[in-house]
Design an enzyme around this catalytic site. Structure first.
Site, PDB file in Angstrom:
ATOM      1  N   THR A  13       0.742  -1.175   0.075  1.00  0.00           N
ATOM      2  CA  THR A  13       0.083  -0.047  -0.066  1.00  0.00           C
ATOM      3  C   THR A  13       0.886   1.147   0.077  1.00  0.00           C
ATOM      4  OG1 THR A  13      -1.656  -1.202   1.108  1.00  0.00           O
ATOM      5  CG2 THR A  13      -1.751   1.283   1.108  1.00  0.00           C
ATOM      6  N   VAL A 132       3.432   8.606  12.347  1.00  0.00           N
ATOM      7  CA  VAL A 132       2.512   8.987  13.063  1.00  0.00           C
ATOM      8  C   VAL A 132       1.667   9.884  12.362  1.00  0.00           C
ATOM      9  CG1 VAL A 132       1.653  10.251  15.146  1.00  0.00           C
ATOM     10  CG2 VAL A 132       3.835   9.099  15.108  1.00  0.00           C
ATOM     11  N   GLY A 134      -0.168   9.578   9.428  1.00  0.00           N
ATOM     12  CA  GLY A 134      -0.044   9.583   7.952  1.00  0.00           C
ATOM     13  C   GLY A 134       0.270  11.041   7.538  1.00  0.00           C
ATOM     14  N   LYS A 205       1.913   5.225  18.246  1.00  0.00           N
ATOM     15  CA  LYS A 205       1.884   6.601  17.794  1.00  0.00           C
ATOM     16  C   LYS A 205       1.790   7.397  18.857  1.00  0.00           C
ATOM     17  CE  LYS A 205      -0.826   5.654  13.546  1.00  0.00           C
ATOM     18  NZ  LYS A 205      -2.239   5.505  13.013  1.00  0.00           N
TER      19      LYS A 205
HETATM   20  N1  NAP Z   1      -1.045   1.233   5.117  1.00  0.00           N
HETATM   21  C1  NAP Z   1      -1.490   2.517   5.602  1.00  0.00           C
HETATM   22  O1  NAP Z   1      -2.025   3.382   5.472  1.00  0.00           O
HETATM   23  C2  NAP Z   1      -0.255   2.858   6.619  1.00  0.00           C
HETATM   24  C3  NAP Z   1      -0.155   4.152   7.266  1.00  0.00           C
HETATM   25  C4  NAP Z   1       0.913   4.513   7.822  1.00  0.00           C
HETATM   26  C5  NAP Z   1       1.826   3.770   7.973  1.00  0.00           C
HETATM   27  N2  NAP Z   1       1.937   2.365   7.550  1.00  0.00           N
HETATM   28  C6  NAP Z   1       3.227   1.555   7.794  1.00  0.00           C
HETATM   29  O2  NAP Z   1       3.779   1.535   6.567  1.00  0.00           O
HETATM   30  C7  NAP Z   1       4.391   0.244   6.678  1.00  0.00           C
HETATM   31  C8  NAP Z   1       3.844  -0.598   5.351  1.00  0.00           C
HETATM   32  O3  NAP Z   1       2.719  -0.877   5.212  1.00  0.00           O
HETATM   33  P1  NAP Z   1       1.617  -1.210   4.214  1.00  0.00           P
HETATM   34  O4  NAP Z   1       0.324  -0.839   4.599  1.00  0.00           O
HETATM   35  O5  NAP Z   1       2.128  -0.611   2.963  1.00  0.00           O
HETATM   36  O6  NAP Z   1       1.865  -2.716   4.035  1.00  0.00           O
HETATM   37  P2  NAP Z   1       1.499  -3.631   2.881  1.00  0.00           P
HETATM   38  O7  NAP Z   1       0.570  -3.214   2.042  1.00  0.00           O
HETATM   39  O8  NAP Z   1       1.434  -5.377   3.457  1.00  0.00           O
HETATM   40  O9  NAP Z   1       2.767  -3.988   2.116  1.00  0.00           O
HETATM   41  C9  NAP Z   1       3.976  -4.657   2.636  1.00  0.00           C
HETATM   42  C10 NAP Z   1       5.015  -4.823   1.626  1.00  0.00           C
HETATM   43  O10 NAP Z   1       6.114  -5.401   2.095  1.00  0.00           O
HETATM   44  C11 NAP Z   1       6.533  -6.538   1.287  1.00  0.00           C
HETATM   45  N3  NAP Z   1       7.054  -7.521   1.882  1.00  0.00           N
HETATM   46  C12 NAP Z   1       6.809  -7.858   3.217  1.00  0.00           C
HETATM   47  N4  NAP Z   1       7.892  -8.824   3.774  1.00  0.00           N
HETATM   48  C13 NAP Z   1       8.851  -8.856   3.161  1.00  0.00           C
HETATM   49  C14 NAP Z   1       9.912  -9.386   2.937  1.00  0.00           C
HETATM   50  N5  NAP Z   1      10.328 -10.494   3.969  1.00  0.00           N
HETATM   51  N6  NAP Z   1      10.875  -9.473   1.697  1.00  0.00           N
HETATM   52  C15 NAP Z   1      10.372  -8.331   0.796  1.00  0.00           C
HETATM   53  N7  NAP Z   1       9.212  -7.705   0.828  1.00  0.00           N
HETATM   54  C16 NAP Z   1       8.510  -7.773   1.772  1.00  0.00           C
HETATM   55  C17 NAP Z   1       5.194  -6.982   0.815  1.00  0.00           C
HETATM   56  O11 NAP Z   1       5.326  -7.702  -0.448  1.00  0.00           O
HETATM   57  P3  NAP Z   1       4.275  -8.196  -1.286  1.00  0.00           P
HETATM   58  O12 NAP Z   1       3.520  -7.181  -1.824  1.00  0.00           O
HETATM   59  O13 NAP Z   1       4.813  -9.159  -2.305  1.00  0.00           O
HETATM   60  O14 NAP Z   1       3.316  -9.206  -0.325  1.00  0.00           O
HETATM   61  C18 NAP Z   1       4.424  -5.666   0.259  1.00  0.00           C
HETATM   62  O15 NAP Z   1       4.760  -5.200  -0.990  1.00  0.00           O
HETATM   63  C19 NAP Z   1       3.782  -0.341   7.860  1.00  0.00           C
HETATM   64  O16 NAP Z   1       4.905  -0.354   8.919  1.00  0.00           O
HETATM   65  C20 NAP Z   1       2.795   0.282   8.437  1.00  0.00           C
HETATM   66  O17 NAP Z   1       2.546   0.222   9.682  1.00  0.00           O
HETATM   67  C21 NAP Z   1       0.779   2.062   6.738  1.00  0.00           C
END
Ligand code: NAP
Length: 438
Positions: A13, A132, A134, A205
């Site tokens: 994401t 924290v 976004g 956060k």
């Molecule tokens: N989503 C939000 O709105 C948001 C907001 C603020 C902060 N965050 C933070 O941002 C971070 C990412 O969140 P997200 O929502 O983007 O997560 P996500 O959609 O689950 O994406 C995680 C990514 O990491 C890859 N990945 C996971 N383990 C891996 C590994 N061992 N080796 C290589 N690639 C790996 C996954 O690959 P695949 O795609 O192939 O599965 C995916 O592309 C987190 O720490 C979250 O707390 C998220």
């Protein structure tokens, strides 16, 4: 350094959002910085996965280690989530002297101090604006904008999923479970929702904000946390009658005078917020943070606290800082965290003081009220208002009491005694009230 080569570890994401934002606004960013940001690699787990953001195939890799070690990569963005692999990635990059940008609140809250020290040892930096709230640049606010202020209080709605659920429960009178299912269907809540609805995400956060504001690192285990699973439509309805809205509120402020003078209170829990306060009006997935500075006074920050684009915006802001630091060799211009309060401590939760909302299910017979009020009086807890709504069937009725400031300890003790009364059935519901008076 006119060009900075970037590796995005995690193309989900947020990673997809960062890739997309750099594609869309890369030229604008380059003209503002005088540096171009070039994405050289995007690391994912599964190369075959269909992604909502199309990433050029030649950039994709599954081997984060060799990407981080690649000498052509100047800067690493950690966006894999979780703590274990994320920590390995961040440590590896920092040990190589490469600056790291992360959105990982769990990682920073739990291991911030260790990682900041590692960055310092290796003459590099760790940037975490996106961890924290976004899209709201709240880390910059605390570290830079309000640097000349002491911060007497921070109140925050820091989890969009919880705020969405509570907003809909209030609007529709619906139960928690049904709204959660709907939120999951609409993509506002994860299939496994506990990090959000049990308050863990907001706790991480709050810990980061509290640490920056008070100058000592506050680990998650020192933060009192309660989620929103136990909030019922009845509580929302009665709160409304009393002039309040229930929010999952992060509260960071000095503990009341009853405890140590330099101790702070830090918690994330459902809280009754007066309807006239600006935080009561924050609806749906939005976040808001209300911060007091002893010089600036009240300030308010509002926006989307999560989601692809909002979070990407914060990551790109860190990327810009990191790129400028690389260009000007100023890695320590804004250190990730500067400890500045040697005697700072978190007050034990039981010793903190607040007004409370208490909902009981009682037998509708004369004498019930006097038994309850006697117990509160014995515990030195004053009542500010009582409502006993009409129109309930059977011999059981809800009884709602608003009580003046009491310590959690004395409130728990009184509620335990009240619960044992024969005229009281079920588990009493106790919710903190925040009147923003101190
Ligand atoms: N989503 C939000 O709105 C948001 C907001 C603020 C902060 N965050 C933070 O941002 C971070 C990412 O969140 P997200 O929502 O983007 O997560 P996500 O959609 O689950 O994406 C995680 C990514 O990491 C890859 N990945 C996971 N383990 C891996 C590994 N061992 N080796 C290589 N690639 C790996 C996954 O690959 P695949 O795609 O192939 O599965 C995916 O592309 C987190 O720490 C979250 O707390 C998220």
């Amino acid at each position: 350094m006119g060009k900075v080569n970037v590796a995005i570890i995690g193309g989900g994401t947020v990673g997809g959002g960062v890739y997309q934002a750099l594609k869309k606004n890369g030229r604008l960013i380059a003209s503002r910085l005088g540096i171009s940001l070039s994405v050289r690699s995007v690391v994912v787990r599964d190369l075959q996965k269909t992604r909502n953001v199309k990433i050029a195939k030649k950039l994709l890799s599954t081997d984060w280690k060799s990407v981080v070690e690649d000498p052509k990569i100047h800067l690493v963005i950690e966006l894999v989530g979780g703590v274990r692999t994320a920590k390995q990635i961040v440590k590896k990059a920092l040990a190589l002297g490469k600056p790291v940008v992360t959105a990982n609140k769990a990682l920073i809250s739990e291991f911030g101090e260790e990682l900041f020290a590692l960055a310092d040892e290796n003459n590099t930096n760790l940037y975490y604006e996106a961890s924290v709230a976004g899209g709201i640049p709240i880390i910059k606010v605390l570290r830079e904008g309000l640097i000349g202020n002491r911060i007497p209080y921070i109140y925050g709605i820091l989890n969009g999923t919880c705020n969405y659920i509570l907003t809909r429960m209030k609007r529709e009178g619906s139960e928690f479970g049904g709204v959660l299912e709907d939120a999951q269907r609409l993509g506002y809540a994860e299939a496994e929702p506990s990090l959000d609805v049990d308050g863990i995400d907001a706790m991480h956060k709050a810990g980061i904000l509290g640490s920056l504001a008070h100058g000592f690192w506050i680990p998650p285990e020192q933060i009192h946390v309660e989620g929103i699973r136990g909030i019922s439509p009845l509580d929302i309805q009665f709160s409304e009658q009393l002039g309040y809205t229930i929010k999952l509120l992060a509260t960071i402020k000095p503990a009341k005078k009853t405890s140590d003078s330099c101790a702070i209170q830090i918690s994330v829990c459902p809280t009754l917020v007066p309807n006239h306060h600006v935080l009561a009006g924050v609806q749906d997935v939005f976040n808001a943070i209300f911060i007091g500075g002893d010089i600036v006074g009240e300030t308010l920050y509002y926006g989307r606290g999560a989601g692809q684009d909002a979070t990407a915006s914060a990551v790109v802001s860190d990327l810009a800082d990191a790129a400028l630091d690389l260009k000007h060799d100023t890695h320590n211009r804004i250190p990730p965290f500067v400890p500045h309060s040697e005697d700072g401590i978190v007050a034990p939760w039981e010793k903190t003081v607040a007004p409370f909302y208490l909902r009981l299910n009682v037998v509708d017979r004369p004498g019930t009220m006097s038994k309850i009020t006697a117990i509160l009086a014995e515990s030195n807890i004053g009542i500010s208002s009582i409502i006993q709504p009409e129109g309930h069937e059977g011999d059981m009725v809800p009884l709602i009491l608003m009580v003046h400031d009491a310590s959690i300890e004395s409130m728990n003790h009184a509620v335990e005694l009240i619960r044992k009364l024969k005229v009281v059935r079920g588990i009493p519901k106790v919710i903190r009230v925040e009147n923003f008076e101190d």
